[in-house]
Scaffold this active site. Structure first.
Site, PDB file in Angstrom:
ATOM      1  N   CYS A  56      -7.091  -3.108  -1.417  1.00 64.24           N
ATOM      2  CA  CYS A  56      -6.645  -3.122  -0.034  1.00 64.24           C
ATOM      3  C   CYS A  56      -7.654  -3.926   0.780  1.00 64.24           C
ATOM      4  O   CYS A  56      -8.862  -3.855   0.528  1.00 64.24           O
ATOM      5  CB  CYS A  56      -6.547  -1.692   0.499  1.00 64.24           C
ATOM      6  SG  CYS A  56      -6.359  -1.572   2.293  1.00 64.24           S
ATOM      7  N   GLY A  57      -7.173  -4.692   1.752  1.00 63.46           N
ATOM      8  CA  GLY A  57      -8.047  -5.542   2.541  1.00 63.46           C
ATOM      9  C   GLY A  57      -9.116  -4.799   3.313  1.00 63.46           C
ATOM     10  O   GLY A  57     -10.046  -5.416   3.831  1.00 63.46           O
ATOM     11  N   HIS A  58      -9.001  -3.469   3.385  1.00 65.83           N
ATOM     12  CA  HIS A  58      -9.996  -2.679   4.104  1.00 65.83           C
ATOM     13  C   HIS A  58     -10.825  -1.819   3.151  1.00 65.83           C
ATOM     14  O   HIS A  58     -11.405  -0.797   3.545  1.00 65.83           O
ATOM     15  CB  HIS A  58      -9.308  -1.823   5.171  1.00 65.83           C
ATOM     16  CG  HIS A  58      -8.623  -2.655   6.203  1.00 65.83           C
ATOM     17  ND1 HIS A  58      -7.252  -2.687   6.343  1.00 65.83           N
ATOM     18  CD2 HIS A  58      -9.115  -3.530   7.115  1.00 65.83           C
ATOM     19  CE1 HIS A  58      -6.936  -3.535   7.314  1.00 65.83           C
ATOM     20  NE2 HIS A  58      -8.041  -4.041   7.791  1.00 65.83           N
ATOM     21  N   TRP A  60       0.842  -1.199   0.000  1.00 64.41           N
ATOM     22  CA  TRP A  60       0.000   0.000   0.000  1.00 64.41           C
ATOM     23  C   TRP A  60       0.874   1.245   0.000  1.00 64.41           C
ATOM     24  O   TRP A  60       0.652   2.179  -0.780  1.00 64.41           O
ATOM     25  CB  TRP A  60      -0.889  -0.008   1.251  1.00 64.41           C
ATOM     26  CG  TRP A  60      -2.075   0.912   1.248  1.00 64.41           C
ATOM     27  CD1 TRP A  60      -3.379   0.557   1.138  1.00 64.41           C
ATOM     28  CD2 TRP A  60      -2.060   2.347   1.367  1.00 64.41           C
ATOM     29  NE1 TRP A  60      -4.188   1.679   1.190  1.00 64.41           N
ATOM     30  CE2 TRP A  60      -3.403   2.785   1.325  1.00 64.41           C
ATOM     31  CE3 TRP A  60      -1.056   3.307   1.493  1.00 64.41           C
ATOM     32  CZ2 TRP A  60      -3.757   4.128   1.412  1.00 64.41           C
ATOM     33  CZ3 TRP A  60      -1.403   4.647   1.582  1.00 64.41           C
ATOM     34  CH2 TRP A  60      -2.743   5.048   1.537  1.00 64.41           C
ATOM     35  N   ASP A 114       5.442  -7.103   1.390  1.00 66.62           N
ATOM     36  CA  ASP A 114       4.110  -7.335   0.823  1.00 66.62           C
ATOM     37  C   ASP A 114       4.250  -7.732  -0.649  1.00 66.62           C
ATOM     38  O   ASP A 114       4.667  -6.932  -1.480  1.00 66.62           O
ATOM     39  CB  ASP A 114       3.306  -6.034   0.957  1.00 66.62           C
ATOM     40  CG  ASP A 114       1.862  -6.182   0.527  1.00 66.62           C
ATOM     41  OD1 ASP A 114       1.501  -7.219  -0.040  1.00 66.62           O
ATOM     42  OD2 ASP A 114       1.083  -5.236   0.763  1.00 66.62           O
ATOM     43  N   ASN A 154      -2.640  -7.784  11.396  1.00 63.78           N
ATOM     44  CA  ASN A 154      -2.437  -6.425  10.904  1.00 63.78           C
ATOM     45  C   ASN A 154      -3.065  -5.432  11.874  1.00 63.78           C
ATOM     46  O   ASN A 154      -4.290  -5.337  11.966  1.00 63.78           O
ATOM     47  CB  ASN A 154      -3.053  -6.276   9.508  1.00 63.78           C
ATOM     48  CG  ASN A 154      -2.823  -4.904   8.901  1.00 63.78           C
ATOM     49  OD1 ASN A 154      -2.115  -4.071   9.467  1.00 63.78           O
ATOM     50  ND2 ASN A 154      -3.417  -4.666   7.741  1.00 63.78           N
TER      51      ASN A 154
END
Length: 556
Positions: free
Chosen positions: A221-223, A116, A183, A441
């Site tokens: 992004c995971g969010h 990110w 990452d 995380n």
């Protein structure tokens, strides 16, 4: 780590016979290597013969990678911390400056580099910055790893010179060579691309990487919403490809398998039966597939706003649900309980935690023989062909169990910092794989102040989490946020107060906090380069960068 000596073979008359003997010797070495404690929990669906015959003739001794040495240190740290249930916690860094400051923290033992952060701050070959959609060149993060690793080596050499040089200064003990975890996003392609990405990371200095089970091109992004996950088997293939690449190189780099399935809403394919129980469909036989309606709307030059409204209306009229939910909607309570019982018995008999859609249909027919169960998971599919997926903890656990045999660590991506949820996940995983090392995380995307934690609970969160086996914990974007905040505070005040702002907010605090960037010339390694110059050309102190009136840092 291991490599054969072909020079023995090239000068012999019976080349083929001798080559076979060397091949057998190398296969034996690889098998012995795999039998060491380092790989005691790793499963490989290929043989040592497969590895050796793809290595080529260059002996591995001439291509040893520093990242493998760093990986050995990382493995030892994880082993020690896991058995003590203590955290290996760290902060994401975005440049060599932050890396050097992290190194001075004795209780932080590893460094982290975020995709990110690279996507949003580090211009790669395209000179573009963007959100975390994984659409940057796949060498972007490996190149950042190389930048940080070379900086680590520079500061390490500088420190050694200070300790062993002519002045033999009494200086602070600092470990600049903290193992780097990086990452790798979703691997950026098929298995051969994943192998190339893994190779780059090993070449450039990453002790470990993490791969997430998202789709190339559908990564988020995971969010963020809209992420598309791949079938369980597809991600297993990525993990296997990564391990195979590192076996070819003879390295011991660590692999983290991350799943985003806890929050995912889309799945790229229905090819893996392990995913079937989470795919959503409709129970209305009269429903027209959304893709057909969309095609008609687009061919009629309908405005995008109207298409969006039509999509919302379609999903409101056609409720989507999993097959289990579809059965529940179409049979009576007794029949549904019978179905669930048959399903549990079938999974127990097969020693599986899943059933395919075909298997579930058969059980539903047995439970309710007079009731025709309608379920269609194709009708709600998106324009791109993605299936609707019910992201949940059960799905994340199932995938993590599938990944565990191939990975060194398991990463559960969550949408809230929840100790109870994490503990439940860990307990289930450890019932099957007691030695599984877990990753968490500590995301800045969470509004930590809104989740009811007291100051004391926030302070103990990392250590409480470690008790459940979440050993590696990271604030992935800490460097990004600190960089922005500190510079914003300075810039905002500097525009009015000028140098008073700089002195009060930077220099005086640097000195009070013993921040080595205060003397930035020295920090950069100028004394080290001066020492090299003296060795090479015998230059005197009169030509030294750190002597004379021009060396302004003597003011400090």
């Amino acid at each position: 780590m291991y490599g054969w000596n072909f020079s023995r073979c090239f000068n012999k008359r019976h080349y083929s016979h001798d080559l076979q003997n060397v091949f057998k010797e190398e296969v034996k070495k690889v098998n012995e290597w795999w039998a060491t404690p380092r790989f005691r929990h790793i499963h490989r669906p290929y043989s040592a013969e497969d590895v050796v015959k793809h290595r080529g003739s260059l002996p591995l001794e001439v291509t040893r990678y520093p990242s493998s040495y760093q990986a050995q240190r990382l493995f030892q740290l994880l082993d020690e911390k896991f058995h003590k249930r203590e955290p290996l916690h760290t902060l994401g860094v975005i440049d060599p400056v932050q890396m050097s400051q992290l190194a001075r923290c004795k209780d932080i033992h590893v460094a982290y580099i975020s995709g990110w952060a690279c996507s949003s701050t580090l211009v790669g070959s395209t000179n573009e910055v963007s959100p975390d959609f994984g659409d940057y060149p796949y060498d972007t993060v490996p190149n950042q790893v190389e930048r940080i690793f070379k900086a680590q080596q520079m500061h390490d050499r500088k420190l050694m010179l200070e300790k062993l040089g002519p002045h033999k200064k009494e200086i602070e003990e600092t470990n600049y060579l903290k193992p780097i975890i990086a990452d790798a996003d979703m691997g950026h392609g098929g298995t051969t691309t994943v192998m190339k990405v893994a190779k780059l990371f090993a070449e450039k200095g990453a002790a470990g990487i993490h791969l997430e089970d998202q789709l190339v091109g559908g990564k988020r992004c995971g969010h963020l919403s809209g992420a598309v996950i791949v079938p369980t088997s597809t991600h297993v293939s990525r993990l296997v490809a990564t391990r195979f690449q590192w076996d070819l190189m003879g390295t011991e780099n660590l692999l983290i398998a991350r799943t985003d399935s806890c929050n995912a809403k889309l799945l790229s394919s229905s090819s893996d039966p392990r995913d079937h129980q989470y795919i959503k469909g409709v129970i209305n036989p009269q429903a027209v597939a959304w893709s057909e309606i969309l095609t008609q709307l687009e061919s009629g030059a309908t405005e995008s706003t109207a298409i969006a409204e039509a999509e919302t209306e379609w999903y409101e009229q056609n409720k989507i649900m999993t097959f289990d939910e579809a059965v529940e909607q179409q049979v009576n309570r007794d029949q549904y309980d019978t179905y669930l019982e048959k399903k549990a018995n079938k999974m127990s008999k097969l020693n599986r935690v899943y059933l395919s859609l075909a298997e579930m249909r058969k059980l539903a027919a047995l439970a309710a023989p007079k009731q025709q169960i309608f379920f269609d998971w194709d009708k709600p599919r998106t324009k791109e062909g993605h299936y609707m997926f019910q992201g949940c903890m059960e799905a994340a656990i199932g995938r993590s169990l599938a990944f565990a045999r191939y990975a060194d660590m398991l990463w559960l991506e969550t949408k809230t910092p929840d100790l109870k949820q994490a503990g439940s996940f860990a307990s289930t995983i450890h019932n099957v794989y007691p030695e599984a090392r877990l990753v968490y995380n500590l995301s800045p995307s969470f509004n930590w102040s809104s989740h009811g934690y007291t100051a004391e609970a926030l302070q103990s969160f990392i250590w409480d989490l470690a008790k459940h086996g979440f050993i590696l914990q990271l604030v992935s974007l800490a460097g990004l946020h600190v960089d922005a905040l500190s510079f914003w505070q300075l810039a905002r005040r500097f525009q009015k107060d000028g140098m008073r702002a700089y002195v009060e907010q930077v220099q005086r605090i640097e000195k009070a906090e013993n921040c080595d960037i205060l003397t930035h010339q020295k920090w950069s390694g100028v004394e080290y380069i001066d020492s090299l110059s003296k060795v090479l050309d015998g230059s005197s102190s009169h030509t030294s960068s750190t002597s004379g009136d021009s060396y302004t840092e003597s003011q400090f």
